[in-house]
Design a protein around this motif. Structure first.
Motif, PDB file in Angstrom:
ATOM      1  N   THR A  39      -3.528  -3.646  -0.337  1.00 43.13           N
ATOM      2  CA  THR A  39      -3.271  -2.617  -1.349  1.00 43.13           C
ATOM      3  C   THR A  39      -3.792  -1.259  -0.880  1.00 43.13           C
ATOM      4  O   THR A  39      -4.266  -1.124   0.245  1.00 43.13           O
ATOM      5  CB  THR A  39      -3.952  -2.958  -2.688  1.00 43.13           C
ATOM      6  OG1 THR A  39      -5.359  -2.811  -2.524  1.00 43.13           O
ATOM      7  CG2 THR A  39      -3.637  -4.360  -3.148  1.00 43.13           C
ATOM      8  N   GLY A  40      -3.706  -0.288  -1.757  1.00 38.33           N
ATOM      9  CA  GLY A  40      -4.234   1.034  -1.457  1.00 38.33           C
ATOM     10  C   GLY A  40      -4.745   1.652  -2.744  1.00 38.33           C
ATOM     11  O   GLY A  40      -4.774   0.996  -3.790  1.00 38.33           O
ATOM     12  N   ARG A  41      -5.082   2.900  -2.674  1.00 32.37           N
ATOM     13  CA  ARG A  41      -5.554   3.585  -3.881  1.00 32.37           C
ATOM     14  C   ARG A  41      -4.450   3.579  -4.944  1.00 32.37           C
ATOM     15  O   ARG A  41      -3.275   3.695  -4.616  1.00 32.37           O
ATOM     16  CB  ARG A  41      -5.950   5.021  -3.550  1.00 32.37           C
ATOM     17  CG  ARG A  41      -7.277   5.110  -2.828  1.00 32.37           C
ATOM     18  CD  ARG A  41      -7.612   6.540  -2.479  1.00 32.37           C
ATOM     19  NE  ARG A  41      -6.714   7.084  -1.459  1.00 32.37           N
ATOM     20  CZ  ARG A  41      -6.830   6.835  -0.159  1.00 32.37           C
ATOM     21  NH1 ARG A  41      -7.804   6.072   0.287  1.00 32.37           N
ATOM     22  NH2 ARG A  41      -5.990   7.365   0.699  1.00 32.37           N
ATOM     23  N   LYS A  73      -3.526   1.137  -6.911  1.00 32.68           N
ATOM     24  CA  LYS A  73      -2.740  -0.100  -6.981  1.00 32.68           C
ATOM     25  C   LYS A  73      -3.450  -1.189  -7.770  1.00 32.68           C
ATOM     26  O   LYS A  73      -3.134  -2.366  -7.647  1.00 32.68           O
ATOM     27  CB  LYS A  73      -2.467  -0.605  -5.558  1.00 32.68           C
ATOM     28  CG  LYS A  73      -1.688   0.366  -4.690  1.00 32.68           C
ATOM     29  CD  LYS A  73      -0.196   0.239  -4.883  1.00 32.68           C
ATOM     30  CE  LYS A  73       0.555   1.174  -3.954  1.00 32.68           C
ATOM     31  NZ  LYS A  73       1.990   0.950  -3.989  1.00 32.68           N
ATOM     32  N   ARG A  74      -4.426  -0.799  -8.586  1.00 32.57           N
ATOM     33  CA  ARG A  74      -5.205  -1.833  -9.270  1.00 32.57           C
ATOM     34  C   ARG A  74      -4.388  -2.630 -10.275  1.00 32.57           C
ATOM     35  O   ARG A  74      -4.733  -3.764 -10.589  1.00 32.57           O
ATOM     36  CB  ARG A  74      -6.412  -1.199  -9.959  1.00 32.57           C
ATOM     37  CG  ARG A  74      -7.526  -1.019  -8.940  1.00 32.57           C
ATOM     38  CD  ARG A  74      -8.496   0.025  -9.360  1.00 32.57           C
ATOM     39  NE  ARG A  74      -9.309  -0.461 -10.458  1.00 32.57           N
ATOM     40  CZ  ARG A  74     -10.428   0.138 -10.825  1.00 32.57           C
ATOM     41  NH1 ARG A  74     -10.851   1.209 -10.177  1.00 32.57           N
ATOM     42  NH2 ARG A  74     -11.120  -0.321 -11.831  1.00 32.57           N
ATOM     43  N   MET A 115      -7.347  -9.591  -2.192  1.00 29.00           N
ATOM     44  CA  MET A 115      -6.871  -8.264  -1.777  1.00 29.00           C
ATOM     45  C   MET A 115      -7.826  -7.580  -0.825  1.00 29.00           C
ATOM     46  O   MET A 115      -9.029  -7.812  -0.864  1.00 29.00           O
ATOM     47  CB  MET A 115      -6.669  -7.272  -2.931  1.00 29.00           C
ATOM     48  CG  MET A 115      -7.066  -7.707  -4.296  1.00 29.00           C
ATOM     49  SD  MET A 115      -5.556  -7.632  -5.264  1.00 29.00           S
ATOM     50  CE  MET A 115      -5.552  -9.219  -6.009  1.00 29.00           C
ATOM     51  N   THR A 116      -7.243  -6.721  -0.035  1.00 32.56           N
ATOM     52  CA  THR A 116      -8.041  -5.798   0.760  1.00 32.56           C
ATOM     53  C   THR A 116      -7.292  -4.476   0.753  1.00 32.56           C
ATOM     54  O   THR A 116      -6.118  -4.434   0.426  1.00 32.56           O
ATOM     55  CB  THR A 116      -8.254  -6.328   2.195  1.00 32.56           C
ATOM     56  OG1 THR A 116      -9.202  -5.502   2.855  1.00 32.56           O
ATOM     57  CG2 THR A 116      -6.960  -6.327   3.005  1.00 32.56           C
ATOM     58  N   ARG A 117      -8.002  -3.407   1.097  1.00 25.33           N
ATOM     59  CA  ARG A 117      -7.339  -2.099   1.038  1.00 25.33           C
ATOM     60  C   ARG A 117      -7.027  -1.533   2.415  1.00 25.33           C
ATOM     61  O   ARG A 117      -7.858  -1.606   3.308  1.00 25.33           O
ATOM     62  CB  ARG A 117      -8.247  -1.104   0.314  1.00 25.33           C
ATOM     63  CG  ARG A 117      -8.146  -1.193  -1.174  1.00 25.33           C
ATOM     64  CD  ARG A 117      -8.728   0.057  -1.772  1.00 25.33           C
ATOM     65  NE  ARG A 117      -8.790  -0.052  -3.216  1.00 25.33           N
ATOM     66  CZ  ARG A 117      -8.924   0.993  -4.013  1.00 25.33           C
ATOM     67  NH1 ARG A 117      -9.021   2.211  -3.513  1.00 25.33           N
ATOM     68  NH2 ARG A 117      -8.982   0.839  -5.312  1.00 25.33           N
ATOM     69  N   GLN A 118      -5.842  -0.978   2.512  1.00 20.42           N
ATOM     70  CA  GLN A 118      -5.486  -0.197   3.702  1.00 20.42           C
ATOM     71  C   GLN A 118      -5.872   1.237   3.348  1.00 20.42           C
ATOM     72  O   GLN A 118      -5.318   1.805   2.410  1.00 20.42           O
ATOM     73  CB  GLN A 118      -3.985  -0.318   3.958  1.00 20.42           C
ATOM     74  CG  GLN A 118      -3.492   0.356   5.211  1.00 20.42           C
ATOM     75  CD  GLN A 118      -1.967   0.382   5.301  1.00 20.42           C
ATOM     76  OE1 GLN A 118      -1.263   0.200   4.315  1.00 20.42           O
ATOM     77  NE2 GLN A 118      -1.460   0.637   6.491  1.00 20.42           N
ATOM     78  N   ARG A 119      -6.842   1.784   4.065  1.00 21.90           N
ATOM     79  CA  ARG A 119      -7.358   3.091   3.635  1.00 21.90           C
ATOM     80  C   ARG A 119      -6.427   4.241   3.991  1.00 21.90           C
ATOM     81  O   ARG A 119      -6.376   5.245   3.318  1.00 21.90           O
ATOM     82  CB  ARG A 119      -8.758   3.315   4.224  1.00 21.90           C
ATOM     83  CG  ARG A 119      -9.811   2.472   3.489  1.00 21.90           C
ATOM     84  CD  ARG A 119     -11.194   2.835   3.932  1.00 21.90           C
ATOM     85  NE  ARG A 119     -11.413   2.469   5.321  1.00 21.90           N
ATOM     86  CZ  ARG A 119     -11.883   1.282   5.708  1.00 21.90           C
ATOM     87  NH1 ARG A 119     -12.169   0.348   4.817  1.00 21.90           N
ATOM     88  NH2 ARG A 119     -12.060   1.021   6.977  1.00 21.90           N
ATOM     89  N   ALA A 161       0.804  -1.223   0.000  1.00 24.63           N
ATOM     90  CA  ALA A 161       0.000   0.000   0.000  1.00 24.63           C
ATOM     91  C   ALA A 161       0.839   1.276   0.000  1.00 24.63           C
ATOM     92  O   ALA A 161       0.321   2.356  -0.229  1.00 24.63           O
ATOM     93  CB  ALA A 161      -0.927   0.005   1.218  1.00 24.63           C
TER      94      ALA A 161
END
Ligand code: UTP
Length: 275
Positions: A54-56, A58-59, A98-102, A9
């Protein structure tokens, strides 16, 4: 043990402007993105459930570990198809979630964010893909660590000796050597000043963590730079005698820095590039 967590992230500010709209982990070392080297190392170690935090922005990482129908269709049956072999093998060997760390609240926080993906049934690997590790075709660093985990059943960190004027870039361990290159960790310090470092054994981006780390992380206050540090949580496990440090076999390149990235590129080109 089947799971491996990839915290991806971070912003990768040291590579701006390249990383403005592209994840640092997708920067190629020769013709393969950094993160693929890490995933291949995990799969070699038998850790086939790959979990990305992941984060913004990072797709591209998620797309890389999926089929690209247009591309497959376009090059099917041509001489260029072999270029896809390595990534096809990876995709067919693992599962990817995946999951996102905001908010970027540090590596410890990223690992805690990954709890939803790795669960609490067993220990799991953690790979920071900006540390590229190579062992000349032998057991990868994660595989070496999995073998040790089977013996000791406690958290393990990979360490290497670094020049004493560079210790302030790393987490550093204090420990008792049990066998050659294997230490029981007594404590760890994050980025100590050069003249206060208790050793020059620096932790690199490979960990095996037992799931009790999640409760400890939930309880860990932000430390250096206001970030939740994995070093602080590991220190709590170390106080119970439950952390080993392992001086791995092989080479590590710090691809989070430009000089390390260039060094890795030259090394891989010279030793492994064969197309
Ligand atoms: P770094 O601090 O080395 O990476 O974090 P960075 O922030 O991406 O790079 P710079 O310093 O801005 O150039 C080490 C690893 O931890 C992950 C990063 O993605 C990297 O793999 N990380 C760090 C997270 O996933 N979340 C965080 O909040 C912090």
């Amino acid at each position: 043990m089947k799971k491996c967590l990839f915290p991806v992230a971070g912003y990768g500010t040291r590579f701006l402007p390249a990383t403005k709209s592209m994840p640092k982990e997708m920067l190629p070392i020769v013709n393969k993105p950094l993160v693929q080297y890490g995933v291949e190392e995990a799969i070699q170690a038998g850790l086939t459930d790959i979990a990305f935090v992941t984060g913004r922005g990072k797709r591209a990482i998620a797309d890389h570990f999926d089929i690209s129908y247009e591309l497959e269709h376009q090059i099917a049956g041509t001489s260029k198809e072999s270029y896809l072999d390595s990534i096809r093998n990876v995709i067919n060997s693992g599962t990817f979630s995946m999951t996102r760390q905001r908010e970027m609240k540090g590596l410890g926080h990223a690992i805690l964010t990954g709890e939803v993906l790795v669960g609490r049934e067993d220990a799991f690997g953690v790979i920071l893909s900006d540390d590229l590790c190579q062992n000349n075709g032998g057991d990868g660093v994660m595989q070496q660590m999995v073998k040790l985990y089977k013996q000791f059943r406690c958290s393990i960190v990979a360490v290497m000796e670094v020049p004493s004027d560079e210790v302030d870039k790393y987490g550093v361990i204090v420990g008792t050597e049990l066998n050659k290159g294997l230490f029981r960790v007594e404590s760890m310090v994050e980025k100590p000043p050069v003249d206060e470092a208790p050793s020059n054994l620096a932790v690199i981006g490979r960990y095996i963590l037992t799931p009790d780390i999640f409760d400890i992380l939930r309880d860990t206050k932000p430390g250096k730079n206001g970030e939740i540090q994995i070093t602080d949580a590991l220190n709590r496990q170390a106080a119970d005698g439950c952390v080993m440090a392992y001086k791995f076999k092989g080479r590590r390149f710090d691809c989070g820095s430009v000089p390390g990235f260039v060094e890795a590129t030259n090394f891989v080109f010279e030793h492994f590039y064969d197309q």
